[in-house]
Design an enzyme around this catalytic site. Structure first.
Site, PDB file in Angstrom:
ATOM      1  N   ASN A   1       0.838  -1.209   0.000  1.00 13.05           N
ATOM      2  CA  ASN A   1       0.000   0.000   0.000  1.00 13.05           C
ATOM      3  C   ASN A   1       0.868   1.252   0.000  1.00 13.05           C
ATOM      4  OD1 ASN A   1      -2.556   1.573   0.514  1.00 13.05           O
ATOM      5  ND2 ASN A   1      -1.382   2.100   2.349  1.00 13.05           N
TER       6      ASN A   1
ATOM      7  N   ASP B   1       1.709   6.582   0.318  1.00 18.29           N
ATOM      8  CA  ASP B   1       0.944   5.565  -0.421  1.00 18.29           C
ATOM      9  C   ASP B   1       1.386   5.505  -1.876  1.00 18.29           C
ATOM     10  OD1 ASP B   1      -0.595   5.713   1.984  1.00 18.29           O
ATOM     11  OD2 ASP B   1      -2.320   4.942   0.868  1.00 18.29           O
TER      12      ASP B   1
ATOM     13  N   ASP C   1      -0.826  -6.697   3.618  1.00 14.30           N
ATOM     14  CA  ASP C   1      -1.049  -5.655   4.611  1.00 14.30           C
ATOM     15  C   ASP C   1      -1.966  -4.559   4.052  1.00 14.30           C
ATOM     16  OD1 ASP C   1      -0.115  -4.366   7.186  1.00 14.30           O
ATOM     17  OD2 ASP C   1       0.569  -2.839   5.774  1.00 14.30           O
TER      18      ASP C   1
ATOM     19  N   HIS D   1      -6.739  -0.338   1.663  1.00 13.91           N
ATOM     20  CA  HIS D   1      -6.334   1.046   1.439  1.00 13.91           C
ATOM     21  C   HIS D   1      -5.594   1.287   0.123  1.00 13.91           C
ATOM     22  CE1 HIS D   1      -7.697   2.058   5.398  1.00 13.91           C
ATOM     23  NE2 HIS D   1      -7.005   1.069   5.905  1.00 13.91           N
TER      24      HIS D   1
ATOM     25  N   GLU E   1      -5.414  -8.494   4.967  1.00 10.27           N
ATOM     26  CA  GLU E   1      -5.831  -7.736   6.149  1.00 10.27           C
ATOM     27  C   GLU E   1      -6.812  -6.662   5.702  1.00 10.27           C
ATOM     28  OE1 GLU E   1      -3.935  -4.855   9.619  1.00 10.27           O
ATOM     29  OE2 GLU E   1      -3.346  -4.633   7.540  1.00 10.27           O
TER      30      GLU E   1
END
Ligand SMILES: [Ca+2]
Length: 516
Positions: free
Chosen positions: A127, A198, A229, A233, A266
């Site tokens: 991410n 990001d 992970d 996002h 996740e």
């Protein structure tokens, strides 16, 4: 007379023994659908060279231990170079952190693990990168830099509304998502923290880089899969469909390289948000399980968890029949489970008995099996493993001064081994039980037809003609219930209880598991 009764006893015991022999089920490997995965923070696990930091060679030395515990896979928290102790901000995606050893050490670990039929899953943090990653170092140089669009940039006046945004989420308490690299003009997006910019997944070049990194670890290094992970996002919160699509593409790319690649994601949220990720991420952590487990114990409301779990599994089933429900009792982001349960060891052991007799693919956070303790900040829920009493513990990591998992609070592994009542032996026997009864590993969950008193948790598991009935008294008072017909063989028990002709009386924190 005495000789005669001894003879009868001998005959009876031989009879019992032969019956038992005949029925002794086989221990099997149910990973990835139902086997146990052991989560390791290398830094705190076993230090093989005395520099105070756990390392790959230390893990290799302890693979027999992982195998003894009955785990079928290991998930390593980040192992790539990074400026932070936790390593969730990567600076080089094709290398290992020198503190942990060399790539050769890691490959040897992999080989030794595979010889023991233990799979290796590594944390993949895509991410965001570290601000020290060469891509970001280039990107921040200016608007014309070829790496500019590897990250998400905006001019200050276009994001004025967001600069004061004060919204926190379940997985981040960061209230500033846009960060100023120093010029005061262009800001970069970093969901978790200014040190973690990001990546821009609208840029096809970034996607290609990520797929190439996946290829490197699967093909050249030989890992079995990834723990993804912050999977929610990849694109901002208002673009969930793009997130779902991205993971489908990622999965297709990885499966083209390694058809049996294992991917666990996740997605830190409730089931309605989590479930649409299943087509891209076949295994997803069940955070609801963790929170409901705690609530059930802390309010002594037994059926809360089985009902919630049934609801989640039915919901997932409607999205896709093929999914892996990665249950957790705790992890590196949660306070240690023993602390969450008021340091009550009986409750703790019972919570473990619940997790390991429920459906799912349980993840066991290192140290939980010896009852390690820890509270936030995060580094104190990631303290060094206690292999032996401190004076004799050659492999104990010393990179941090522990506050919670110290000898006076947690009994080191070496002392727990010979104690049949230890947390370690409790864990080990439950994992073994799970790997022995197909219905415990793979059985469908069903709720009891009877209504029981509030502190009772009860559920059945059924698989190909084998039926299991589990019952736990989460309360402080003795409770009697009528057992469903046909369950008279106990395969697991903890705490005091008596079964009189089908009426089971369980004392405080007592559990029984029956097979029909
Ligand atoms: Ca070391």
């Amino acid at each position: 007379m005495k000789a005669k009764s001894t003879l009868i006893a001998l005959i009876l015991s031989l009879f019992y023994f032969s019956c038992n022999q005949e029925k002794e089920p086989e221990v099997k490997n149910y990973w990835p659908n139902a086997g146990v995965t052991y989560e390791i923070f290398v830094q705190s696990f076993y230090d093989s060279d005395g520099d105070g930091i756990g390392d790959f060679n230390g893990v290799t030395e302890k693979l027999d231990y992982v195998q003894e515990l009955g785990a079928n896979a290991i998930w390593f928290m980040p192992i790539m170079p990074s400026p932070t102790y936790h390593k969730y901000d990567v600076t080089d995606y094709k290398a290992v952190h020198p503190d942990y050893g060399t790539m050769e050490d890691f490959k040897r670990l992999l080989e030794e693990a595979h010889q023991r039929d233990i799979k290796i899953v590594i944390d993949m943090i895509i991410n965001h990168t570290s601000t020290e990653h060469p891509w970001f170092q280039e990107s921040k140089k200016g608007r014309d830099n070829p790496y500019r669009d590897y990250y998400v940039w905006a001019q200050k006046d276009t994001i004025a509304d967001f600069l004061d945004k004060k919204v926190i989420t379940l997985d981040s308490d960061n209230i500033r998502q846009w960060h100023d690299p120093g010029s005061g003009e262009d800001y970069y997006y970093g969901f978790f923290w200014g040190g973690m910019p990001d990546l821009n997944f609208d840029n096809p070049k970034v996607r290609e880089e990520i797929y190439e990194i996946g290829r490197f670890w699967l093909e050249e290094v030989g890992v079995d899969g990834f723990r993804l992970d912050a999977a929610k996002h990849i694109f901002p919160d208002d673009r969930p469909l793009d997130n779902h699509e991205f993971w489908k593409e990622f999965r297709a790319k990885m499966e083209a390289i390694k058809p049996d690649v294992y991917l666990v994601g996740e997605v830190y949220d409730k089931k309605e948000i989590v479930a649409p990720y299943l087509p891209g991420l076949p295994a997803l952590f069940n955070f609801d399980f963790h929170y409901t487990l705690l609530e059930a114990f802390n309010t002594a409301d037994g059926m809360l968890l089985p009902k919630k779990q049934k609801e989640i599994l039915d919901f997932y089933q409607n999205i896709t029949p093929e999914f892996i429900d990665a249950t957790i009792s705790s992890n590196h982001d949660q306070p240690r489970l023993l602390n969450e349960l008021g340091e009550d060891v009986d409750k703790y052991k019972q919570a473990i008995a619940v997790m390991l007799t429920m459906p799912g693919a349980p993840y066991l956070y290192y140290g939980e099996e010896i009852g390690m303790k820890g509270l936030k900040p995060d580094e104190h829920i990631r303290e060094p493993f206690l292999w032996d009493v401190k004076a004799k513990d050659e492999g104990r990591a010393t990179w941090i001064e522990p506050k919670y998992s110290i000898d006076s609070e947690v009994t080191p592994l070496a002392l727990q081994r010979n104690d049949p009542n230890s947390i370690f032996n409790h864990y080990k026997s439950l994992i073994n039980l799970r790997n022995t009864y197909p219905a415990l590993a793979l059985g469908k969950l069903s709720l009891p037809s009877s209504e029981y008193p509030k502190p009772i948790m009860a559920y059945s598991r059924v698989h190909e003609g084998q039926e299991i009935f589990a019952v736990h008294n989460l309360g402080d008072e003795e409770i009697s219930i009528e057992l469903p017909a046909g369950f008279d063989k106990v395969i697991f028990g903890m705490g005091d209880g008596v079964n009189l002709n089908g009426t089971l009386t369980l004392q405080k924190n007592a559990s029984r598991v029956y097979v029909k």
